[in-house]
Write an enzyme that holds these catalytic residues in place. Structure first.
Site, PDB file in Angstrom:
ATOM      1  N   ARG A 174     -12.441  -3.837  -7.847  1.00 50.76           N
ATOM      2  CA  ARG A 174     -12.352  -4.701  -6.471  1.00 50.76           C
ATOM      3  C   ARG A 174     -13.629  -4.508  -5.809  1.00 50.76           C
ATOM      4  NH1 ARG A 174      -8.637  -1.917  -1.731  1.00 50.76           N
ATOM      5  NH2 ARG A 174     -10.354  -0.517  -1.777  1.00 50.76           N
ATOM      6  N   ASP A 184       0.981  -4.816   8.536  1.00 55.95           N
ATOM      7  CA  ASP A 184      -0.182  -3.971   8.701  1.00 55.95           C
ATOM      8  C   ASP A 184      -1.381  -4.902   8.261  1.00 55.95           C
ATOM      9  OD1 ASP A 184      -2.010  -2.169   7.406  1.00 55.95           O
ATOM     10  OD2 ASP A 184      -0.600  -0.829   6.706  1.00 55.95           O
ATOM     11  N   PHE A 244       0.625  -1.258   0.147  1.00 56.44           N
ATOM     12  CA  PHE A 244       0.181   0.006  -0.081  1.00 56.44           C
ATOM     13  C   PHE A 244       0.975   1.319   0.010  1.00 56.44           C
ATOM     14  CE2 PHE A 244      -2.912   3.403   1.676  1.00 56.44           C
ATOM     15  CZ  PHE A 244      -4.058   2.830   1.084  1.00 56.44           C
ATOM     16  N   TYR A 304     -11.447   2.084  10.012  1.00 57.70           N
ATOM     17  CA  TYR A 304     -12.760   2.562   9.038  1.00 57.70           C
ATOM     18  C   TYR A 304     -12.874   1.568   8.060  1.00 57.70           C
ATOM     19  CZ  TYR A 304      -8.509   4.607   6.526  1.00 57.70           C
ATOM     20  OH  TYR A 304      -7.587   4.904   5.794  1.00 57.70           O
ATOM     21  N   LYS A 305     -11.930   0.174   8.085  1.00 51.20           N
ATOM     22  CA  LYS A 305     -12.330  -0.608   6.830  1.00 51.20           C
ATOM     23  C   LYS A 305     -13.323  -1.742   7.466  1.00 51.20           C
ATOM     24  CE  LYS A 305      -8.724   0.894   4.276  1.00 51.20           C
ATOM     25  NZ  LYS A 305      -7.024   0.674   4.212  1.00 51.20           N
TER      26      LYS A 305
HETATM   27  C1  LIG Z   1      -6.280   1.775   4.160  1.00 50.42           C
HETATM   28  C2  LIG Z   1      -4.767   1.404   4.577  1.00 50.42           C
HETATM   29  C3  LIG Z   1      -3.875   2.487   5.176  1.00 50.42           C
HETATM   30  C4  LIG Z   1      -4.501   3.668   5.556  1.00 50.42           C
HETATM   31  O1  LIG Z   1      -3.785   4.434   6.437  1.00 50.42           O
HETATM   32  P1  LIG Z   1      -4.407   6.082   6.726  1.00 50.42           P
HETATM   33  O2  LIG Z   1      -3.201   6.687   7.508  1.00 50.42           O
HETATM   34  O3  LIG Z   1      -5.654   5.649   7.451  1.00 50.42           O
HETATM   35  O4  LIG Z   1      -4.859   6.839   5.343  1.00 50.42           O
HETATM   36  C5  LIG Z   1      -2.592   2.101   5.440  1.00 50.42           C
HETATM   37  N1  LIG Z   1      -2.184   0.642   4.819  1.00 50.42           N
HETATM   38  C6  LIG Z   1      -2.947  -0.143   4.264  1.00 50.42           C
HETATM   39  C7  LIG Z   1      -2.287  -1.335   3.906  1.00 50.42           C
HETATM   40  C8  LIG Z   1      -4.094   0.295   4.131  1.00 50.42           C
HETATM   41  O5  LIG Z   1      -4.987  -0.643   3.398  1.00 50.42           O
END
Ligand SMILES: *Cc1c(COP(=O)(O)O)cnc(C)c1O
Length: 413
Positions: free
Chosen positions: A372, A198, A128, A223-224
């Site tokens: 997706r 992560d 990511f 938030y996911k």
């Molecule tokens: C959604 C996501 C993030 C989000 O990071 P924020 O700091 O909340 O914007 C980070 N890493 C991964 C792998 C994600 O899927």
């Protein structure tokens, strides 16, 4: 083969589904099939009332007394303990704080300091972006450090005696491909490196065993799949064995051993709390807690079983009915190594997704060409998946997506 050959079969499965009762706990608009809970979880029906309570009764009524009276001061730890139960961690190993990006900065920095003399962060090509950007920020030109990004098969060979930390996302955000957490952690440890995971696409989506895998540190998103609301606070894990031996650079007063002594010098709190920095967002944590409580009420292995069945049904139906329209599965075919999502490439993925969204099937598009779809067993049924594929086939067969308006890009895809 799923054995689901008709919509009636799908309806029968929904009728006997032990997780079916959770659907009513979410406020989903009529006519929407939501396949994007992996990007922004929907609103739990109990959240607005809880927010009203925190705002009116706690903040409004009890003002500053609320820090003690309503447990605001250790809210980040209590909520962390609840999340720990979802990711195979123990009490006192998880705290809620900041965003995933900020937590990555703290955790990667701490890991680098735990391995002085070592200069390398190893990560994955296609990780990511924020995970890579934060690592790039820590390995810039005059840092004396280096970020090494490898293809999946090249990660283990890239880990050596100069590697301070291996930083990976367990479930790939585009393809859903899942790392073997225990095996990768062992490879990092064999070279003396710290392993950082992560869990943004794992927490609430797949069973996670941080301690079973002997993981060192982890971060993840609220938030996911945890349904904590837009920009919800993130979480962070540090294994008990490391808790009093790490230092993190955002040495703010809330992570101090005695913040209300107002001492001139920083002295880190014991345990995971030293990862805190500034005053936590209480209102945002209250929203996150509602989502986490719902998730904790459901059995994670039941969630996983249903998630696999939903995604298998989706893939099977897409391949059976949309095969001629240029969709290619980009996710692993084996559900064992696939998270709770499925991706398909299409040369016109963006307008196809826009047309699909207009018809009530909300997934998302990930550059360069991926459609997706996330599968969230708490509020998604088998008939929903059946209907989503029928609508996708209709969008493709009719060619409606070629309409000019579907190609206009918004800020968020
Ligand atoms: C959604 C996501 C993030 C989000 O990071 P924020 O700091 O909340 O914007 C980070 N890493 C991964 C792998 C994600 O899927």
């Amino acid at each position: 083969m799923t054995g689901i050959a008709t919509r009636a079969d799908a309806e029968r499965l929904d009728a006997g589904d032990p997780l079916g009762r959770f659907k009513d706990a979410f406020d989903l608009p009529d006519g929407v099939i939501y396949l994007d809970g992996n990007s922004l979880g929907p609103l739990p029906k109990a959240t607005p009332a809880r927010l009203e309570e925190v705002a009116r009764r706690e903040w409004g009524g009890d003002l500053i007394k609320s820090w003690d009276k309503h447990g605001w001061m250790d809210y980040a730890n209590r909520l962390g303990d609840k999340i720990a139960g979802l990711i195979g961690a123990g009490d006192g190993e998880v705290v809620v704080a900041d965003s995933t990006s900020v937590n990555l900065y703290k955790v990667l920095s701490a890991a680098l300091r735990m391995r002085p003399g070592r200069t390398k962060i190893v990560s994955e090509i296609g990780n990511f972006p924020t995970d890579l950007y934060i690592a790039q920020g820590l390995t810039g030109a005059d840092s004396g450090r280096e970020l090494l990004m490898a293809e999946k098969a090249g990660i283990v060979p890239a880990i050596d005696g100069d590697t301070a930390v291996v930083s990976l996302t367990q479930v790939d955000y585009r393809t859903g491909e899942m790392h073997d957490m225990a095996a990768m952690t062992e490879a990092a440890h064999a070279a003396g490196a710290i392993m950082v995971w992560d869990l943004s696409h794992s927490a609430g989506a797949v069973p996670v065993g941080l301690n079973a895998a002997n993981a060192d540190m982890a971060v993840g998103c609220g938030y996911k799949y945890l349904n904590g609301g837009p920009g919800a606070p993130a979480f962070l894990f540090v294994a008990e064995r490391h808790q009093n031996s790490f230092e993190q650079p955002l040495s703010g007063w809330i992570g101090h051993a005695r913040p209300f002594d107002f001492l001139p010098d920083y002295e880190p709190a014991d345990g995971v709390s030293r990862y805190l920095c500034g005053t936590p967002g209480i209102i945002a944590m209250a929203a996150l807690e509602v989502g986490v409580d719902l998730m904790a009420e459901a059995d994670m292995s039941a969630i996983r079983r249903k998630s696999i069945r939903l995604s298998e049904l989706f893939i099977e139906r897409v391949e059976a009915t949309c095969g001629e329209y240029g969709l290619e599965l980009i996710s692993p075919r084996s559900p064992e190594i696939r998270g709770s999502q499925a991706g398909f490439t299409h040369s016109n993925g963006y307008p196809v997704m826009q047309a699909l969204i207009e018809r009530g099937v909300i997934g998302d598009f990930r550059a360069p060409d991926i459609l997706r779809f996330g599968f969230t067993p708490l509020y998604l049924g088998f008939a929903d998946v059946w209907d989503a594929v029928e609508i996708l086939r209709d969008v493709l067969a009719s060619g409606v997506w070629t309409g000019e308006k579907y190609s206009r890009r918004g800020m968020v895809t």
